[in-house]
Structures are given as C-alpha cells and as structure tokens.
Design an enzyme around this catalytic site. Sequence first.
Site, short mmCIF file in Angstrom:
data_model
loop_
_atom_site.label_atom_id
_atom_site.label_comp_id
_atom_site.label_asym_id
_atom_site.label_seq_id
_atom_site.Cartn_x
_atom_site.Cartn_y
_atom_site.Cartn_z
N ARG A 171 -13.14 159.21 -73.74
CA ARG A 171 -12.27 159.14 -74.92
C ARG A 171 -12.51 157.89 -75.74
O ARG A 171 -12.19 157.85 -76.92
CB ARG A 171 -10.79 159.19 -74.49
N HIS A 227 -6.69 167.25 -64.20
CA HIS A 227 -7.64 167.73 -65.21
C HIS A 227 -8.83 168.47 -64.59
O HIS A 227 -9.84 168.68 -65.24
CB HIS A 227 -8.11 166.57 -66.09
N CYS A 260 -18.04 181.40 -62.39
CA CYS A 260 -18.55 182.37 -63.35
C CYS A 260 -17.37 182.99 -64.09
O CYS A 260 -16.39 183.39 -63.48
CB CYS A 260 -19.33 183.46 -62.61
N THR A 301 -4.31 153.46 -66.18
CA THR A 301 -3.96 154.36 -67.29
C THR A 301 -2.89 153.72 -68.14
O THR A 301 -2.00 153.03 -67.63
CB THR A 301 -3.45 155.73 -66.77
N ASN A 330 -2.71 147.67 -64.59
CA ASN A 330 -3.52 148.08 -65.73
C ASN A 330 -3.90 146.84 -66.52
O ASN A 330 -3.13 145.89 -66.60
CB ASN A 330 -2.75 149.06 -66.62
ZN ZN Z 1 -20.92 186.10 -62.00
#
Ligand code: ZN
Length: 235
Positions: free
Chosen positions: A31, A116, A124, A185, A208
């Site tokens: 970021r 996250h 897939c 953070t 921090n």
């Molecule tokens: Zn697949």
Amino acid sequence: MDLQSMIDESSRIVFFGGAGVSTESGIPDFRSADGLYNQKYCYPPEQIISHSFFMRDPEEFYRFYRDRMIYQQAKPNAAHIKLAELERAGKLSAVITQNIDGLHTAAGSRNVIELHGSVHRNHCMKCGKFYGLDHIMSTSGVPHCECGGIIKPDVVLYEEPLDEECINRAINAIAEADMLIIGGTSLAVQPAAGLIRFFDGRRLAVINKTPTSADDEADIVINASIGEALSGIRV
Ligand code: ZN
C-alpha cells in the site's frame, strides 16, 4: 507497568498485527506506493489488486502479484518467533493478522487467523482444486488448473468481503482475551479498527512506529519496531 509485567500476568493474549510485522522480514507494504509502481505498472496497486481487475485482466494482475506480493525467500523475524513461543507456553491464544505471507505459521504459530487470506492457498475458479504457492511461482502468465479453469489466490482482493468465518473467529478470540497486543498497524484499514472494539480484557498494548487510533485507550504504547519490542520478552 511495562510490557513484560503485562505479559507475565496474562494467559489469553491475542496479537493483532499488520504490515509492520512483515516489513521486518523484508516484505514491503504494497500500500505504501512508491515511484516504482508508476514506472512499471499502468495502474495503482489498489486497482490491480481488485476483484474487477482480476476478472478483466488476470495476466496483468499476476505480473504485479508475482513481482510485488510474493516473497518466497522471506523468513519469520523475532516478532513471529516470540509470538509462537508465547503460544507454545500457553500464554497466547491467537494471532490475528492482516498479512498474507504465512510467516506466523512458518514460525510455528498454530492458531493464526488470516483476515486477508494467504498466498499459500490457491484454488481453481472452475473446479475448486487446491494449488500451493509453488504452482503459482513455477508457472508464467495466468496459472491454469488441469481442468482449464483459472487459478485464483485465496487473498482478499479490494471489492471482496472478508471471510465471515474468519471475522467470527477473530471477534471471539478478541472478546475472550485478557490482553490484546496491537502491533505493526496504524489500524487505518478496516475492519481492524472495528474488531478491536470487541476487546474487554485488562491490558491493551500498542507497538507501532507511528501513532495509532488505539493509543488513547492503550495501557502501554511502544513506538518501536515490533521485533525489537518483543525480542526481549521472557516467556
Ligand atoms: Zn480446475
């Protein structure tokens, strides 16, 4: 009271960490956009790492992703290692992280809640088959499944909601904690700021380098690197 004393008297510590935990392993915060992005990519990172961009141009997504978001050589640092030790000693109940690099697990932590997602899990989009990070890194262009489907990382992209089960696990861990350590953070990214409101324990510590929105409520604020602050802790 210092950090060591707070940890000594606690037995259900939860650690909530952000990008600062990984930067000490040599993983930059994607970021914090620098000039490099502008030279090499036609779009800002927030746009490339979005759901709509992935669906529209997976090739360019993967070019950025492999180059900027995967650090296969990165190793756990002093913070990761100390947190794993605290868990083994029965003092820490969960690590909640906004990072996707899997370094807490690599350090030996078991109860890791990855808000996250993780670059180590890929599926897939057509048949759901699992692929590890090696498959992503040993292919070029858009990685495809043997069924022909496109493989997508289990990383929460912009425009995508967080996994509900993950959020619930994080809320429960924080609500049951007797100490919460927020590290690396600034709590600027949601839902971080919202999640810590579920904390009802005795000790809140913030580690921090720069000010955070939790500083005012914290029992201790340490403006240092997270590895530095935790490496001296006796378990
Ligand atoms: Zn697949």
